[in-house]
Design a protein around this motif. Structure first.
Motif, PDB file in Angstrom:
ATOM      1  N   MET A   1     -16.316  -0.790  -8.358  1.00 12.08           N
ATOM      2  CA  MET A   1     -14.875  -0.968  -8.486  1.00 12.08           C
ATOM      3  C   MET A   1     -14.251  -1.045  -7.082  1.00 12.08           C
ATOM      4  O   MET A   1     -14.512  -0.194  -6.236  1.00 12.08           O
ATOM      5  N   LYS A   2     -13.402  -2.036  -6.874  1.00 11.98           N
ATOM      6  CA  LYS A   2     -12.743  -2.241  -5.572  1.00 11.98           C
ATOM      7  C   LYS A   2     -11.608  -1.242  -5.400  1.00 11.98           C
ATOM      8  O   LYS A   2     -10.786  -1.045  -6.293  1.00 11.98           O
ATOM      9  N   LYS A   3     -11.566  -0.625  -4.225  1.00 13.93           N
ATOM     10  CA  LYS A   3     -10.488   0.313  -3.907  1.00 13.93           C
ATOM     11  C   LYS A   3      -9.197  -0.470  -3.684  1.00 13.93           C
ATOM     12  O   LYS A   3      -9.184  -1.503  -3.020  1.00 13.93           O
ATOM     13  N   GLU A   4      -8.114   0.030  -4.250  1.00 16.51           N
ATOM     14  CA  GLU A   4      -6.804  -0.601  -4.126  1.00 16.51           C
ATOM     15  C   GLU A   4      -6.294  -0.474  -2.691  1.00 16.51           C
ATOM     16  O   GLU A   4      -6.345   0.601  -2.099  1.00 16.51           O
ATOM     17  N   SER A   5      -5.781  -1.581  -2.137  1.00 13.05           N
ATOM     18  CA  SER A   5      -5.222  -1.547  -0.786  1.00 13.05           C
ATOM     19  C   SER A   5      -3.864  -0.844  -0.816  1.00 13.05           C
ATOM     20  O   SER A   5      -3.252  -0.662  -1.871  1.00 13.05           O
ATOM     21  N   LYS A   6      -3.380  -0.470   0.359  1.00 15.86           N
ATOM     22  CA  LYS A   6      -2.047   0.152   0.461  1.00 15.86           C
ATOM     23  C   LYS A   6      -0.977  -0.779  -0.092  1.00 15.86           C
ATOM     24  O   LYS A   6      -0.037  -0.338  -0.757  1.00 15.86           O
ATOM     25  N   ARG A   7      -1.113  -2.077   0.192  1.00 12.06           N
ATOM     26  CA  ARG A   7      -0.138  -3.059  -0.302  1.00 12.06           C
ATOM     27  C   ARG A   7      -0.178  -3.146  -1.823  1.00 12.06           C
ATOM     28  O   ARG A   7       0.867  -3.131  -2.479  1.00 12.06           O
ATOM     29  N   GLU A   8      -1.368  -3.229  -2.378  1.00 11.27           N
ATOM     30  CA  GLU A   8      -1.503  -3.314  -3.835  1.00 11.27           C
ATOM     31  C   GLU A   8      -0.961  -2.053  -4.502  1.00 11.27           C
ATOM     32  O   GLU A   8      -0.280  -2.125  -5.535  1.00 11.27           O
ATOM     33  N   ASN A   9      -1.234  -0.914  -3.889  1.00  9.76           N
ATOM     34  CA  ASN A   9      -0.714   0.356  -4.398  1.00  9.76           C
ATOM     35  C   ASN A   9       0.812   0.366  -4.369  1.00  9.76           C
ATOM     36  O   ASN A   9       1.464   0.762  -5.340  1.00  9.76           O
ATOM     37  N   PHE A  10       1.389  -0.080  -3.247  1.00 12.87           N
ATOM     38  CA  PHE A  10       2.850  -0.141  -3.130  1.00 12.87           C
ATOM     39  C   PHE A  10       3.443  -1.058  -4.195  1.00 12.87           C
ATOM     40  O   PHE A  10       4.397  -0.686  -4.884  1.00 12.87           O
ATOM     41  N   VAL A  11       2.894  -2.254  -4.333  1.00 11.55           N
ATOM     42  CA  VAL A  11       3.423  -3.227  -5.296  1.00 11.55           C
ATOM     43  C   VAL A  11       3.369  -2.653  -6.710  1.00 11.55           C
ATOM     44  O   VAL A  11       4.348  -2.724  -7.465  1.00 11.55           O
ATOM     45  N   ARG A  12       2.250  -2.074  -7.080  1.00 15.93           N
ATOM     46  CA  ARG A  12       2.089  -1.524  -8.428  1.00 15.93           C
ATOM     47  C   ARG A  12       3.113  -0.428  -8.695  1.00 15.93           C
ATOM     48  O   ARG A  12       3.825  -0.446  -9.706  1.00 15.93           O
ATOM     49  N   ILE A  13       3.212   0.510  -7.772  1.00 16.21           N
ATOM     50  CA  ILE A  13       4.122   1.644  -7.983  1.00 16.21           C
ATOM     51  C   ILE A  13       5.583   1.225  -7.852  1.00 16.21           C
ATOM     52  O   ILE A  13       6.426   1.612  -8.667  1.00 16.21           O
ATOM     53  N   ALA A  14       5.921   0.418  -6.846  1.00 16.90           N
ATOM     54  CA  ALA A  14       7.313   0.000  -6.638  1.00 16.90           C
ATOM     55  C   ALA A  14       7.825  -0.827  -7.814  1.00 16.90           C
ATOM     56  O   ALA A  14       8.967  -0.650  -8.244  1.00 16.90           O
ATOM     57  N   GLU A  15       6.995  -1.718  -8.333  1.00 22.93           N
ATOM     58  CA  GLU A  15       7.423  -2.516  -9.491  1.00 22.93           C
ATOM     59  C   GLU A  15       7.690  -1.626 -10.699  1.00 22.93           C
ATOM     60  O   GLU A  15       8.707  -1.781 -11.377  1.00 22.93           O
ATOM     61  N   ALA A  16       6.786  -0.693 -10.964  1.00 21.86           N
ATOM     62  CA  ALA A  16       6.962   0.194 -12.114  1.00 21.86           C
ATOM     63  C   ALA A  16       8.222   1.051 -11.969  1.00 21.86           C
ATOM     64  O   ALA A  16       9.011   1.178 -12.918  1.00 21.86           O
ATOM     65  N   ARG A  17       8.427   1.603 -10.783  1.00 27.55           N
ATOM     66  CA  ARG A  17       9.598   2.470 -10.570  1.00 27.55           C
ATOM     67  C   ARG A  17      10.894   1.672 -10.590  1.00 27.55           C
ATOM     68  O   ARG A  17      11.904   2.141 -11.126  1.00 27.55           O
ATOM     69  N   THR A  18      10.873   0.478 -10.026  1.00 24.15           N
ATOM     70  CA  THR A  18      12.068  -0.367 -10.046  1.00 24.15           C
ATOM     71  C   THR A  18      12.432  -0.741 -11.471  1.00 24.15           C
ATOM     72  O   THR A  18      13.610  -0.681 -11.868  1.00 24.15           O
ATOM     73  N   ASN A  19      11.442  -1.119 -12.259  1.00 24.24           N
ATOM     74  CA  ASN A  19      11.709  -1.469 -13.655  1.00 24.24           C
ATOM     75  C   ASN A  19      12.222  -0.276 -14.445  1.00 24.24           C
ATOM     76  O   ASN A  19      13.100  -0.423 -15.304  1.00 24.24           O
ATOM     77  N   LYS A  20      11.713   0.925 -14.139  1.00 23.35           N
ATOM     78  CA  LYS A  20      12.195   2.133 -14.803  1.00 23.35           C
ATOM     79  C   LYS A  20      13.665   2.381 -14.455  1.00 23.35           C
ATOM     80  O   LYS A  20      14.476   2.721 -15.325  1.00 23.35           O
ATOM     81  N   ILE A  21      14.018   2.197 -13.187  1.00 22.05           N
ATOM     82  CA  ILE A  21      15.406   2.386 -12.749  1.00 22.05           C
ATOM     83  C   ILE A  21      16.320   1.368 -13.418  1.00 22.05           C
ATOM     84  O   ILE A  21      17.410   1.718 -13.898  1.00 22.05           O
ATOM     85  N   ILE A  22      15.884   0.106 -13.461  1.00 19.41           N
ATOM     86  CA  ILE A  22      16.685  -0.936 -14.114  1.00 19.41           C
ATOM     87  C   ILE A  22      16.908  -0.584 -15.577  1.00 19.41           C
ATOM     88  O   ILE A  22      18.031  -0.704 -16.099  1.00 19.41           O
ATOM     89  N   ASN A  23      15.872  -0.116 -16.245  1.00 19.99           N
ATOM     90  CA  ASN A  23      15.998   0.267 -17.652  1.00 19.99           C
ATOM     91  C   ASN A  23      16.994   1.418 -17.813  1.00 19.99           C
ATOM     92  O   ASN A  23      17.835   1.398 -18.721  1.00 19.99           O
ATOM     93  N   MET A  24      16.933   2.399 -16.935  1.00 21.25           N
ATOM     94  CA  MET A  24      17.849   3.534 -17.019  1.00 21.25           C
ATOM     95  C   MET A  24      19.297   3.099 -16.766  1.00 21.25           C
ATOM     96  O   MET A  24      20.214   3.587 -17.425  1.00 21.25           O
TER      97      MET A  24
END
Length: 76
Positions: A1-24
């Protein structure tokens, strides 16, 4: 399994949190129905000032300026 890069980690988490904020924010907008809720303009101003202050603080953190964590929001 390939380790997630810092950029990929940021994109995954930032997108999820941004979408959660928009929903709220959309859910908060549902409280504008005056046939179900009673509120004053003072309440609305206080709500959106608190949200804007937290947005400003979060933005400062990305520009490496000093910021302070906000306190819990209450209408009372």
């Amino acid at each position: 399994m390939k380790k997630e890069s810092k950029r990929e980690n940021f994109v995954r988490i930032a997108e999820a949190r941004t979408n959660k904020i928009i929903n709220m924010i959309q859910l908060l907008g549902n409280c504008s129905n005056q046939s179900l809720y009673e509120y004053s303009q003072k309440d609305i101003t206080k709500i959106f000032n608190a949200i804007q202050a937290e947005l400003d603080e979060a933005k400062k953190r990305y520009s490496k300026q000093d910021s302070q964590k906000g306190s819990k929001f209450t209408l009372e």
